[in-house]
Design a protein around this motif. Structure first.
Motif, PDB file in Angstrom:
ATOM      1  N   LEU A 207     -16.145 -64.369 -32.092  1.00  0.00           N
ATOM      2  CA  LEU A 207     -17.141 -63.095 -32.006  1.00  0.00           C
ATOM      3  C   LEU A 207     -16.488 -61.840 -31.770  1.00  0.00           C
ATOM      4  O   LEU A 207     -16.506 -60.946 -32.698  1.00  0.00           O
ATOM      5  CB  LEU A 207     -18.674 -63.506 -31.455  1.00  0.00           C
ATOM      6  CG  LEU A 207     -19.501 -62.205 -31.409  1.00  0.00           C
ATOM      7  CD1 LEU A 207     -20.049 -61.785 -32.921  1.00  0.00           C
ATOM      8  CD2 LEU A 207     -20.333 -62.596 -30.164  1.00  0.00           C
ATOM      9  N   PHE A 208     -16.024 -61.827 -30.715  1.00  0.00           N
ATOM     10  CA  PHE A 208     -15.421 -60.717 -30.159  1.00  0.00           C
ATOM     11  C   PHE A 208     -13.952 -60.423 -31.070  1.00  0.00           C
ATOM     12  O   PHE A 208     -13.795 -59.102 -31.241  1.00  0.00           O
ATOM     13  CB  PHE A 208     -14.995 -60.853 -28.625  1.00  0.00           C
ATOM     14  CG  PHE A 208     -16.252 -60.712 -27.862  1.00  0.00           C
ATOM     15  CD1 PHE A 208     -17.029 -59.787 -27.885  1.00  0.00           C
ATOM     16  CD2 PHE A 208     -16.114 -61.709 -27.106  1.00  0.00           C
ATOM     17  CE1 PHE A 208     -18.127 -59.758 -27.324  1.00  0.00           C
ATOM     18  CE2 PHE A 208     -17.480 -61.771 -26.051  1.00  0.00           C
ATOM     19  CZ  PHE A 208     -18.487 -60.654 -26.114  1.00  0.00           C
ATOM     20  N   ASN A 209     -13.447 -61.301 -31.597  1.00  0.00           N
ATOM     21  CA  ASN A 209     -12.231 -60.907 -32.492  1.00  0.00           C
ATOM     22  C   ASN A 209     -12.783 -60.244 -33.715  1.00  0.00           C
ATOM     23  O   ASN A 209     -12.073 -59.321 -34.153  1.00  0.00           O
ATOM     24  CB  ASN A 209     -11.521 -62.120 -32.908  1.00  0.00           C
ATOM     25  CG  ASN A 209     -10.431 -62.316 -33.759  1.00  0.00           C
ATOM     26  OD1 ASN A 209      -9.775 -61.157 -33.833  1.00  0.00           O
ATOM     27  ND2 ASN A 209     -10.098 -63.016 -34.543  1.00  0.00           N
ATOM     28  N   LEU A 210     -13.928 -60.738 -34.331  1.00  0.00           N
ATOM     29  CA  LEU A 210     -14.283 -60.110 -35.296  1.00  0.00           C
ATOM     30  C   LEU A 210     -15.129 -58.573 -35.167  1.00  0.00           C
ATOM     31  O   LEU A 210     -14.689 -57.668 -35.930  1.00  0.00           O
ATOM     32  CB  LEU A 210     -15.697 -60.791 -35.838  1.00  0.00           C
ATOM     33  CG  LEU A 210     -16.445 -60.488 -37.162  1.00  0.00           C
ATOM     34  CD1 LEU A 210     -15.306 -60.332 -38.401  1.00  0.00           C
ATOM     35  CD2 LEU A 210     -17.696 -61.191 -37.594  1.00  0.00           C
ATOM     36  N   LEU A 211     -15.452 -58.581 -34.089  1.00  0.00           N
ATOM     37  CA  LEU A 211     -16.100 -57.323 -33.672  1.00  0.00           C
ATOM     38  C   LEU A 211     -14.969 -56.269 -33.547  1.00  0.00           C
ATOM     39  O   LEU A 211     -15.053 -54.894 -33.639  1.00  0.00           O
ATOM     40  CB  LEU A 211     -17.065 -57.449 -32.370  1.00  0.00           C
ATOM     41  CG  LEU A 211     -18.120 -57.950 -32.669  1.00  0.00           C
ATOM     42  CD1 LEU A 211     -19.016 -58.117 -31.255  1.00  0.00           C
ATOM     43  CD2 LEU A 211     -19.231 -57.133 -33.493  1.00  0.00           C
ATOM     44  N   HIS A 212     -13.960 -56.645 -32.813  1.00  0.00           N
ATOM     45  CA  HIS A 212     -12.777 -55.757 -32.587  1.00  0.00           C
ATOM     46  C   HIS A 212     -12.114 -55.380 -33.967  1.00  0.00           C
ATOM     47  O   HIS A 212     -11.707 -54.220 -33.967  1.00  0.00           O
ATOM     48  CB  HIS A 212     -11.698 -56.658 -31.501  1.00  0.00           C
ATOM     49  CG  HIS A 212     -10.454 -55.947 -31.344  1.00  0.00           C
ATOM     50  ND1 HIS A 212     -10.297 -54.754 -30.513  1.00  0.00           N
ATOM     51  CD2 HIS A 212      -9.176 -56.091 -31.680  1.00  0.00           C
ATOM     52  CE1 HIS A 212      -9.246 -54.170 -30.435  1.00  0.00           C
ATOM     53  NE2 HIS A 212      -8.256 -54.998 -31.256  1.00  0.00           N
TER      54      HIS A 212
ATOM     55  N   ASN B 140     -14.278 -68.779 -23.687  1.00  0.00           N
ATOM     56  CA  ASN B 140     -15.131 -69.658 -24.562  1.00  0.00           C
ATOM     57  C   ASN B 140     -14.742 -69.381 -26.223  1.00  0.00           C
ATOM     58  O   ASN B 140     -14.629 -68.097 -26.544  1.00  0.00           O
ATOM     59  CB  ASN B 140     -16.462 -69.124 -24.574  1.00  0.00           C
ATOM     60  CG  ASN B 140     -17.747 -69.346 -25.526  1.00  0.00           C
ATOM     61  OD1 ASN B 140     -17.568 -69.527 -26.524  1.00  0.00           O
ATOM     62  ND2 ASN B 140     -18.787 -69.726 -24.590  1.00  0.00           N
ATOM     63  N   GLU B 141     -14.594 -70.202 -26.900  1.00  0.00           N
ATOM     64  CA  GLU B 141     -14.063 -70.183 -28.249  1.00  0.00           C
ATOM     65  C   GLU B 141     -15.016 -69.319 -29.307  1.00  0.00           C
ATOM     66  O   GLU B 141     -14.461 -68.650 -30.031  1.00  0.00           O
ATOM     67  CB  GLU B 141     -13.598 -71.547 -28.659  1.00  0.00           C
ATOM     68  CG  GLU B 141     -12.965 -71.666 -30.240  1.00  0.00           C
ATOM     69  CD  GLU B 141     -11.492 -70.846 -30.239  1.00  0.00           C
ATOM     70  OE1 GLU B 141     -11.316 -70.341 -31.406  1.00  0.00           O
ATOM     71  OE2 GLU B 141     -10.878 -70.949 -29.372  1.00  0.00           O
ATOM     72  N   ASN B 142     -16.080 -69.690 -29.073  1.00  0.00           N
ATOM     73  CA  ASN B 142     -17.331 -69.002 -29.841  1.00  0.00           C
ATOM     74  C   ASN B 142     -17.308 -67.509 -29.585  1.00  0.00           C
ATOM     75  O   ASN B 142     -17.518 -66.730 -30.482  1.00  0.00           O
ATOM     76  CB  ASN B 142     -18.816 -69.662 -29.798  1.00  0.00           C
ATOM     77  CG  ASN B 142     -18.665 -71.048 -30.442  1.00  0.00           C
ATOM     78  OD1 ASN B 142     -17.877 -71.487 -31.351  1.00  0.00           O
ATOM     79  ND2 ASN B 142     -19.372 -71.946 -29.789  1.00  0.00           N
ATOM     80  N   ALA B 143     -17.337 -67.316 -28.368  1.00  0.00           N
ATOM     81  CA  ALA B 143     -17.411 -65.839 -28.024  1.00  0.00           C
ATOM     82  C   ALA B 143     -15.943 -65.199 -28.347  1.00  0.00           C
ATOM     83  O   ALA B 143     -16.056 -64.091 -28.840  1.00  0.00           O
ATOM     84  CB  ALA B 143     -17.346 -65.830 -26.527  1.00  0.00           C
ATOM     85  N   PHE B 144     -14.729 -65.593 -28.379  1.00  0.00           N
ATOM     86  CA  PHE B 144     -13.524 -65.316 -28.720  1.00  0.00           C
ATOM     87  C   PHE B 144     -13.597 -65.079 -30.330  1.00  0.00           C
ATOM     88  O   PHE B 144     -13.369 -64.050 -30.738  1.00  0.00           O
ATOM     89  CB  PHE B 144     -12.391 -66.164 -28.463  1.00  0.00           C
ATOM     90  CG  PHE B 144     -11.081 -65.989 -29.258  1.00  0.00           C
ATOM     91  CD1 PHE B 144     -10.532 -64.773 -28.736  1.00  0.00           C
ATOM     92  CD2 PHE B 144     -10.837 -66.436 -30.405  1.00  0.00           C
ATOM     93  CE1 PHE B 144      -9.093 -64.412 -29.467  1.00  0.00           C
ATOM     94  CE2 PHE B 144      -9.634 -66.276 -31.169  1.00  0.00           C
ATOM     95  CZ  PHE B 144      -8.769 -64.992 -30.824  1.00  0.00           C
TER      96      PHE B 144
END
Length: 185
Positions: free
Chosen positions: A143-148, A137-141
């Motif tokens: 988000l998780f990239n930012l959180l990481h 999921n591109e949107n989840a990616f």
């Protein structure tokens, strides 16, 4: 008659060893993450070698962190030095707890980020892949990239603060009892 409880002067050997291994891994991962993300996407080493290496060592940090939580839970730990000011004890406790949490959160965010990445086919862990747990999921990616990234930079700042505190107590405090480094050597 009750026996008086005495706090140990050092952390258990297994905690000291895993602390230094994890510290080296985390510092190395921060450096590697900075380097690999600064490389142009056309550089083949970036995706073929560096990202898989970063992911493998990131998962290793996660496993070490889980292990250290169990060891910490079942161990008798040294008390904070009595001569520390109340604000130093509180700040130290806050920084340590936040670092413990972030050594779990950062690799988990990296893992779920890698799981959701559209072009990923597994999260590498040295010689095998760890199964992905989330759908692509591109949107989840994003988000998780930012959180990481946010959690990794936060961990980096806390590591620097932790090191500064250790140096302060080691070199600048007037009492030897405040030398917290000796408890982890």
């Amino acid at each position: 008659m009750m026996q008086q409880y005495l706090s140990p002067s050092t952390y258990p050997v297994i905690m000291r060893i895993s602390h230094w291994i994890r510290a080296g891994l985390i510092i190395g991962l921060i450096a590697l993450g900075w380097w690999m993300t600064s490389l142009p996407d056309g550089n083949s080493i970036k995706f073929e070698r560096l990202f898989p290496l970063h992911k493998s060592f990131g998962m290793l940090v996660l496993f070490f962190s889980i292990f250290q939580l169990f060891v910490r839970y079942y161990s008798i730990l040294p008390e904070s030095p009595e001569n520390l000011a109340l604000w130093e004890k509180r700040l130290s406790n806050l920084v340590q707890r936040a670092m413990i949490a972030l050594t779990l959160i950062v690799p988990i965010m990296g893992y779920v980020m890698s799981s959701t990445y559209l072009q990923s086919d597994g999260v590498p862990f040295f010689i095998f892949d760890i199964p992905e747990i989330l759908p692509k999921n591109e949107n989840a990616f994003v988000l998780f990239n930012l959180l990481h990234k946010i959690s990794a930079y936060t961990l980096m700042v806390l590591v620097i603060l932790h090191i500064c505190g250790v140096i302060k107590h080691r070199l600048f405090d007037r009492t030897k009892e405040n030398d917290v480094l000796s408890r982890m050597l």
